[in-house]
Enzyme design. Structure first.
Site, PDB file in Angstrom:
ATOM      1  N   GLY A 205       0.840  -1.188   0.000  1.00  0.00           N
ATOM      2  CA  GLY A 205       0.000   0.000   0.000  1.00  0.00           C
ATOM      3  C   GLY A 205       0.878   1.242   0.000  1.00  0.00           C
ATOM      4  CG  PHE A 206      -0.845   5.167   0.283  1.00  0.00           C
ATOM      5  CD1 PHE A 206      -0.585   5.875  -0.874  1.00  0.00           C
ATOM      6  CD2 PHE A 206      -2.165   4.895   0.613  1.00  0.00           C
ATOM      7  CE1 PHE A 206      -1.613   6.308  -1.692  1.00  0.00           C
ATOM      8  CE2 PHE A 206      -3.203   5.318  -0.203  1.00  0.00           C
ATOM      9  CZ  PHE A 206      -2.931   6.018  -1.358  1.00  0.00           C
ATOM     10  N   GLY A 207       2.405   2.775   2.470  1.00  0.00           N
ATOM     11  CA  GLY A 207       3.613   2.644   3.261  1.00  0.00           C
ATOM     12  C   GLY A 207       4.610   1.675   2.659  1.00  0.00           C
TER      13      GLY A 207
ATOM     14  CB  VAL B 269       1.305 -12.879   5.119  1.00  0.00           C
ATOM     15  CG1 VAL B 269       1.938 -13.148   6.479  1.00  0.00           C
ATOM     16  CG2 VAL B 269       2.338 -12.305   4.160  1.00  0.00           C
TER      17      VAL B 269
ATOM     18  CD  GLU C  28     -13.692  11.578  -0.250  1.00  0.00           C
ATOM     19  OE1 GLU C  28     -12.862  12.473   0.021  1.00  0.00           O
ATOM     20  OE2 GLU C  28     -13.377  10.391  -0.419  1.00  0.00           O
TER      21      GLU C  28
ATOM     22  CG  ASP D  78      -4.204   2.715   7.467  1.00  0.00           C
ATOM     23  OD1 ASP D  78      -3.685   3.835   7.632  1.00  0.00           O
ATOM     24  OD2 ASP D  78      -5.076   2.487   6.596  1.00  0.00           O
TER      25      ASP D  78
END
Length: 456
Positions: free
Chosen positions: A19-21, A85, A176, A306
């Site tokens: 993801g982003f991280g 995993v 949104e 997160d």
């Protein structure tokens, strides 16, 4: 062992999740003297903040996704394995996956978050969610399938349940998607379904708290509520959905909203990985880490984004579950891993809050910046578009998203109203890719409202 990864004299950094991280960390280690191995069940990185636009037909899925191998083409120390995993063995420095075991010298958990249904089984089985691209495509198909069904039924109660859409959760995602659905009801659906009286269609945004966009400023909360009301979205604050079954979203024991379409955007948990000591897993399934993202008691295991529960004096409940937090933690962890390899002490993480924003509909957005700076409306909308466009991975995705947004803006239309794969709830899977328990998936025969039950 190691699923055919090459043997290297360099220490191996295994990153679980792209993801982003995870993506940012793997990129930041490009020139580091380490072997980088990324494990993810999907072979693509997806831009989660725009999943709701895939769900409502504003963007196609491949506009917000990008192949992992293509992102890292030319990075010689990078390796990717597509796998689930199953658990980690910290005593043996091993990750057990669906394709075999992978040894690590340093392990970084960047698994993100999962939907939290707060233990309500009927919601977990029947509600739609938008945490992944398959979720979004399923939701898009499901909504349009129900409109097709509404054309065929002569039962007014059943038709109302098929047309109504309930969104649970007044955070950015709920706001949104509610705004996007309201725009679709106004500009798109009348062209496709002239036989339906869309004045009967209700979009209801349900929030358990006393305001929308809880983490944002009071001004943004007020603006978002006003925008929702201008769009014709019915907002119900201080309201919780207790259960969802038989086309009824109950907010008390007897009172319900008739709907077949319930979108759950009300909460998330950290996506913990089995095998970690129970004492490091917080109540919300986030993993407790220290000031340099090291898991407590495990010197070579780290968590970012997160799933990481980093508590500070300013944020005693942990840092917010936002992309900028994950990216900043990844940048620092890349430096700290190299410092540790050189025998130097790691640096503590300090979060640089660059602001938060949420879009409601065209020309309507709210933006909060540090220093109590707030703006909204058209300028906020442009800011939101620019930031998200620049954050998308891949030049093609930026161009395609820009063209789609421009087309939608000037034509008041959305071209992606396709039911490519008809959706049945029997096929739905949870956030971890596991099939949920089977249950009644077709729109049930709508039961007449018993006298003792109130419909609102």
């Amino acid at each position: 062992m190691d699923t055919n990864l090459p043997v290297s004299a360099q220490p191996r950094v295994v990153i679980v999740g792209c993801g982003f991280g995870g993506l940012r960390l793997a990129k930041a280690l490009r020139h580091a003297p380490v072997q980088v191995v990324v494990i993810d069940r999907n072979n693509y990185h997806n831009f989660q903040p725009l999943l709701y636009q895939v769900a409502t037909g504003a963007l196609e899925a491949d506009s917000i996704a990008y192949p992992i191998r293509k992102i890292f083409a030319g990075q010689p120390n990078f390796f990717y394995r597509m796998a689930d995993v199953q658990r980690v063995d910290t005593a043996r420095n091993t990750v057990h996956t669906s394709v075999g075991d992978i040894r690590y010298d340093h392990l970084v958990l960047a698994t993100g978050s999962l939907t939290n249904f707060f233990g309500i089984e009927s919601l977990e089985k029947n509600a739609m969610q938008i945490k992944s691209i398959p979720n979004s495509l399923n939701l898009r198909s499901f909504i349009f399938q129900n409109f097709e069904k509404a054309l065929l039924t002569a039962d007014p109660a059943e038709k109302q349940a098929l047309l109504n859409i309930v969104v649970v959760g007044g955070g950015p995602t709920g706001v949104e998607i509610s705004g996007s659905l309201a725009e679709m009801r106004k500009h798109v659906l009348p062209k496709d379904y002239p036989e339906l009286d869309l004045r009967q269609m209700k979009i209801i945004l349900v929030e358990a708290g006393k305001e929308l966009l809880g983490p944002m400023s009071v001004k943004s909360q007020q603006d978002a509520l006003r925008y929702m009301q201008e769009l014709g979205v019915e907002v119900r604050l201080n309201t919780s959905i207790k259960r969802f079954e038989n086309c009824r979203a109950y907010y008390s024991d007897t009172e319900f909203i008739p709907t077949e379409n319930l979108i759950w955007a009300a909460g998330v948990n950290g996506a913990e990985v089995p095998g970690l000591p129970t004492e490091v897993v917080a109540r919300n399934k986030r993993i407790t880490v220290n000031a340099w993202n090291q898991v407590e008691g495990l010197p070579n295991v780290f968590a970012i984004g997160d799933v990481a529960n980093m508590v500070t004096e300013e944020m005693p409940r942990g840092l917010p579950m936002l992309a900028p937090v994950a990216q900043q933690q990844a940048d620092l962890l890349a430096k700290n891993l190299q410092r540790l390899l050189q025998g130097q002490p790691p640096e503590p993480f300090v979060y640089n809050n660059k602001g938060v924003m949420a879009i409601v509909s065209r020309n309507k957005a709210v933006v909060d910046l540090p220093g109590n700076v707030h703006f909204n409306g058209f300028f906020g909308w442009l800011t939101w578009l620019f930031v998200h466009l620049m954050t998308l991975v891949g030049f093609r995705n930026k161009v395609v998203a820009f063209i789609d947004w421009a087309f939608s803006y000037f034509s008041s239309d959305q071209a992606l109203r396709l039911i490519i794969r008809p959706f049945s709830r029997r096929d739905v899977k949870d956030d971890q890719g596991k099939k949920k328990a089977e249950h009644n998936t077709a729109t049930p025969e709508y039961n007449p409202t018993p006298p003792a039950i109130q419909v609102r």
